[in-house]
Write a protein that holds these residues in place. Structure first.
Motif, PDB file in Angstrom:
ATOM      1  N   LYS A 286       0.837  -1.197   0.000  1.00  0.00           N
ATOM      2  CA  LYS A 286       0.000   0.000   0.000  1.00  0.00           C
ATOM      3  C   LYS A 286       0.873   1.248   0.000  1.00  0.00           C
ATOM      4  O   LYS A 286       0.608   2.219  -0.717  1.00  0.00           O
ATOM      5  CB  LYS A 286      -0.931  -0.004   1.233  1.00  0.00           C
ATOM      6  CG  LYS A 286      -1.921   1.139   1.312  1.00  0.00           C
ATOM      7  CD  LYS A 286      -3.053   0.921   0.319  1.00  0.00           C
ATOM      8  CE  LYS A 286      -3.851   2.171  -0.020  1.00  0.00           C
ATOM      9  NZ  LYS A 286      -4.365   2.930   1.101  1.00  0.00           N
ATOM     10  N   ASN A 287       1.936   1.194   0.785  1.00  0.00           N
ATOM     11  CA  ASN A 287       2.870   2.325   0.837  1.00  0.00           C
ATOM     12  C   ASN A 287       3.544   2.536  -0.520  1.00  0.00           C
ATOM     13  O   ASN A 287       3.664   3.660  -1.020  1.00  0.00           O
ATOM     14  CB  ASN A 287       3.916   2.069   1.928  1.00  0.00           C
ATOM     15  CG  ASN A 287       4.925   3.204   2.046  1.00  0.00           C
ATOM     16  OD1 ASN A 287       4.555   4.360   2.214  1.00  0.00           O
ATOM     17  ND2 ASN A 287       6.194   2.876   1.935  1.00  0.00           N
ATOM     18  N   ARG A 288       3.948   1.446  -1.147  1.00  0.00           N
ATOM     19  CA  ARG A 288       4.565   1.542  -2.486  1.00  0.00           C
ATOM     20  C   ARG A 288       3.575   2.161  -3.477  1.00  0.00           C
ATOM     21  O   ARG A 288       3.936   2.999  -4.297  1.00  0.00           O
ATOM     22  CB  ARG A 288       4.981   0.140  -2.969  1.00  0.00           C
ATOM     23  CG  ARG A 288       6.148  -0.408  -2.176  1.00  0.00           C
ATOM     24  CD  ARG A 288       6.493  -1.849  -2.564  1.00  0.00           C
ATOM     25  NE  ARG A 288       7.611  -2.308  -1.740  1.00  0.00           N
ATOM     26  CZ  ARG A 288       8.062  -3.547  -1.672  1.00  0.00           C
ATOM     27  NH1 ARG A 288       7.500  -4.487  -2.415  1.00  0.00           N
ATOM     28  NH2 ARG A 288       9.072  -3.871  -0.905  1.00  0.00           N
ATOM     29  N   MET A 289       2.347   1.716  -3.372  1.00  0.00           N
ATOM     30  CA  MET A 289       1.290   2.224  -4.249  1.00  0.00           C
ATOM     31  C   MET A 289       1.080   3.728  -4.044  1.00  0.00           C
ATOM     32  O   MET A 289       0.982   4.486  -5.004  1.00  0.00           O
ATOM     33  CB  MET A 289       0.007   1.453  -3.905  1.00  0.00           C
ATOM     34  CG  MET A 289      -1.130   1.629  -4.855  1.00  0.00           C
ATOM     35  SD  MET A 289      -2.546   0.582  -4.343  1.00  0.00           S
ATOM     36  CE  MET A 289      -1.874  -1.072  -4.598  1.00  0.00           C
ATOM     37  N   ASN A 290       1.061   4.137  -2.795  1.00  0.00           N
ATOM     38  CA  ASN A 290       0.857   5.562  -2.493  1.00  0.00           C
ATOM     39  C   ASN A 290       1.992   6.424  -3.016  1.00  0.00           C
ATOM     40  O   ASN A 290       1.762   7.474  -3.624  1.00  0.00           O
ATOM     41  CB  ASN A 290       0.732   5.762  -0.976  1.00  0.00           C
ATOM     42  CG  ASN A 290      -0.613   5.293  -0.459  1.00  0.00           C
ATOM     43  OD1 ASN A 290      -1.559   5.121  -1.224  1.00  0.00           O
ATOM     44  ND2 ASN A 290      -0.694   5.071   0.841  1.00  0.00           N
ATOM     45  N   ILE A 291       3.225   5.968  -2.771  1.00  0.00           N
ATOM     46  CA  ILE A 291       4.376   6.763  -3.226  1.00  0.00           C
ATOM     47  C   ILE A 291       4.379   6.845  -4.754  1.00  0.00           C
ATOM     48  O   ILE A 291       4.590   7.909  -5.333  1.00  0.00           O
ATOM     49  CB  ILE A 291       5.699   6.157  -2.691  1.00  0.00           C
ATOM     50  CG1 ILE A 291       5.757   6.329  -1.171  1.00  0.00           C
ATOM     51  CG2 ILE A 291       6.904   6.807  -3.365  1.00  0.00           C
ATOM     52  CD1 ILE A 291       6.982   5.726  -0.507  1.00  0.00           C
ATOM     53  N   TYR A 292       4.099   5.721  -5.396  1.00  0.00           N
ATOM     54  CA  TYR A 292       4.069   5.669  -6.861  1.00  0.00           C
ATOM     55  C   TYR A 292       3.060   6.667  -7.416  1.00  0.00           C
ATOM     56  O   TYR A 292       3.329   7.373  -8.401  1.00  0.00           O
ATOM     57  CB  TYR A 292       3.691   4.255  -7.290  1.00  0.00           C
ATOM     58  CG  TYR A 292       4.020   3.902  -8.727  1.00  0.00           C
ATOM     59  CD1 TYR A 292       5.303   3.496  -9.085  1.00  0.00           C
ATOM     60  CD2 TYR A 292       3.048   3.957  -9.724  1.00  0.00           C
ATOM     61  CE1 TYR A 292       5.597   3.159 -10.384  1.00  0.00           C
ATOM     62  CE2 TYR A 292       3.343   3.618 -11.029  1.00  0.00           C
ATOM     63  CZ  TYR A 292       4.620   3.212 -11.351  1.00  0.00           C
ATOM     64  OH  TYR A 292       4.925   2.877 -12.656  1.00  0.00           O
ATOM     65  N   ASP A 293       1.930   6.718  -6.758  1.00  0.00           N
ATOM     66  CA  ASP A 293       0.863   7.636  -7.156  1.00  0.00           C
ATOM     67  C   ASP A 293       1.302   9.093  -6.970  1.00  0.00           C
ATOM     68  O   ASP A 293       1.237   9.910  -7.903  1.00  0.00           O
ATOM     69  CB  ASP A 293      -0.371   7.306  -6.298  1.00  0.00           C
ATOM     70  CG  ASP A 293      -1.604   8.107  -6.681  1.00  0.00           C
ATOM     71  OD1 ASP A 293      -1.520   8.936  -7.606  1.00  0.00           O
ATOM     72  OD2 ASP A 293      -2.651   7.895  -6.055  1.00  0.00           O
TER      73      ASP A 293
ATOM     74  N   ILE B  79       4.207  10.469  -6.792  1.00  0.00           N
ATOM     75  CA  ILE B  79       5.281  11.001  -7.640  1.00  0.00           C
ATOM     76  C   ILE B  79       4.914  10.968  -9.119  1.00  0.00           C
ATOM     77  O   ILE B  79       5.742  11.259  -9.980  1.00  0.00           O
ATOM     78  CB  ILE B  79       6.630  10.273  -7.406  1.00  0.00           C
ATOM     79  CG1 ILE B  79       6.561   8.827  -7.916  1.00  0.00           C
ATOM     80  CG2 ILE B  79       7.032  10.305  -5.927  1.00  0.00           C
ATOM     81  CD1 ILE B  79       7.932   8.170  -7.928  1.00  0.00           C
ATOM     82  N   GLY B  80       3.680  10.599  -9.417  1.00  0.00           N
ATOM     83  CA  GLY B  80       3.223  10.743 -10.809  1.00  0.00           C
ATOM     84  C   GLY B  80       3.312   9.488 -11.649  1.00  0.00           C
ATOM     85  O   GLY B  80       3.311   9.551 -12.876  1.00  0.00           O
ATOM     86  N   GLY B  81       3.380   8.337 -11.011  1.00  0.00           N
ATOM     87  CA  GLY B  81       3.488   7.089 -11.770  1.00  0.00           C
ATOM     88  C   GLY B  81       2.144   6.535 -12.217  1.00  0.00           C
ATOM     89  O   GLY B  81       2.080   5.666 -13.060  1.00  0.00           O
ATOM     90  N   GLY B  82       1.089   7.042 -11.608  1.00  0.00           N
ATOM     91  CA  GLY B  82      -0.233   6.461 -11.898  1.00  0.00           C
ATOM     92  C   GLY B  82      -0.483   5.297 -10.961  1.00  0.00           C
ATOM     93  O   GLY B  82      -0.165   5.371  -9.783  1.00  0.00           O
ATOM     94  N   VAL B  83      -1.034   4.227 -11.514  1.00  0.00           N
ATOM     95  CA  VAL B  83      -1.393   3.080 -10.666  1.00  0.00           C
ATOM     96  C   VAL B  83      -0.223   2.093 -10.593  1.00  0.00           C
ATOM     97  O   VAL B  83       0.157   1.494 -11.591  1.00  0.00           O
ATOM     98  CB  VAL B  83      -2.655   2.361 -11.202  1.00  0.00           C
ATOM     99  CG1 VAL B  83      -3.003   1.162 -10.326  1.00  0.00           C
ATOM    100  CG2 VAL B  83      -3.827   3.338 -11.260  1.00  0.00           C
TER     101      VAL B  83
END
Lengths: 204, 204
Positions: free
Chosen positions: A154-161, A163-167
């Motif tokens: 979940k944390n990886r998902m949040n950071i990815y989101d 910083i502009g990575g999308g999903v």
């Protein structure tokens, strides 16, 4: 310069895949080294940096936590993400082939057009792997492990989101998504190496 | 017997990948053949079967539509899905290596432990592919094409869910998820062939 980024679900064996692939290809390999560099640059403890960046949600830490924050810093994770970005950009500027595991590097290195791999596995396979690798002092029950896997991802998902990575994990963001469930990672690394070679050699 | 199933987003080039892979491997190839067999078994028109199974949502068709329904059949898609399952099971019973494109075959053939590939691409790449391949009479605007892509994939997702596959396109359901955006499909087929060979040869 060829760059391979490895994003992965916690417990899927992505780190081992990245390391083995780097060995096979003779590429530099970055993983924990980035945490160490961030810690050094910020004058912080590595373990603390890892805890903030990797294990927790998008949280504000108390300013007085640990030992190294100037008053007024309210979101440590943001601060560390900025430093992480700098460290990764410096690695790319070295101009050498490398593999980087995690850190949303596929987003941060977008301009370099890396080859992006996402590594997943079935839940039962991730639990098995985590149980086999756990130190004695971190033995978790299956239920606790599932909670840990979900929380870290979940944390990886949040950071990815953020910083502009999308999903995070969305198949369209990666060149290749591999499922490690039915493989031993050593053989999988060879298979991914061949796929990557075909990608580099393709007609554009 | 080795089976490869190819699931794919509409417009991603999954069908071409499957066909080329079958040619490279010398495997039998099933795609439209299944629609033809269903149509024959049910005494229906192939185009109609394809329309019901592939292009529309989970809809009830009017009983009087076309020419072939007994009174009382209220959901044609369910009826055809049952027939499709039979046809695919009969193919597997032939005992020959084969590749099958679409039809949620990874779920239907689960007991045979097929090698499951999911094929995706970036939206702009799918639009480009659809535009290049469209017949003169089916020229759609970009907006219409996006709607078509979404609608067809939504139908695939619904059928996959209904027959017990879980989430269509979920990386954990496939051995390999490939993104065709930066490839020509011919070269990609060779790369997937190598990956599959490594999978078959792996230490279990």
């Amino acid at each position: 310069m060829n760059i391979i980024t490895i994003s992965r679900e916690f417990g899927s064996g992505g780190r081992e895949l990245g390391k083995r692939l780097a060995d096979l290809l003779g590429y530099d390999y970055y993983d924990k080294e980035i945490i160490t560099a961030i810690a050094k640059n910020k004058g912080m403890d590595s373990e603390y940096v890892s805890t903030v960046l990797d294990n927790h949600g998008w949280l504000s830490f108390p300013v007085t936590f640990q030992n190294s924050f100037a008053p007024g810093i309210i979101n440590v994770q943001t601060e560390l993400l900025v430093e992480q970005k700098k460290v990764i950009e410096e690695i790319a500027k070295l101009g050498k082939n490398f593999i980087i595991v995690g850190r949303s590097a596929d987003v941060l290195l977008r301009e370099y057009q890396p080859f992006n791999v996402f590594v997943c596995a079935e839940l039962k396979s991730k639990i098995k792997r985590c149980m086999e690798r756990a130190n004695q002092e971190e033995k978790l029950s299956e239920k606790e492990l599932i909670r840990k896997i979900r929380s870290i991802d979940k944390n990886r998902m949040n950071i990815y989101d953020i910083i502009g990575g999308g999903v995070w994990g969305d198949r369209a963001n990666y060149h290749l998504t591999v499922n490690t469930s039915d493989w031993n990672i050593k053989e999988l690394a060879s298979a991914v190496k061949e796929y990557h070679a075909a990608f580099l050699g393709r007609t554009k």
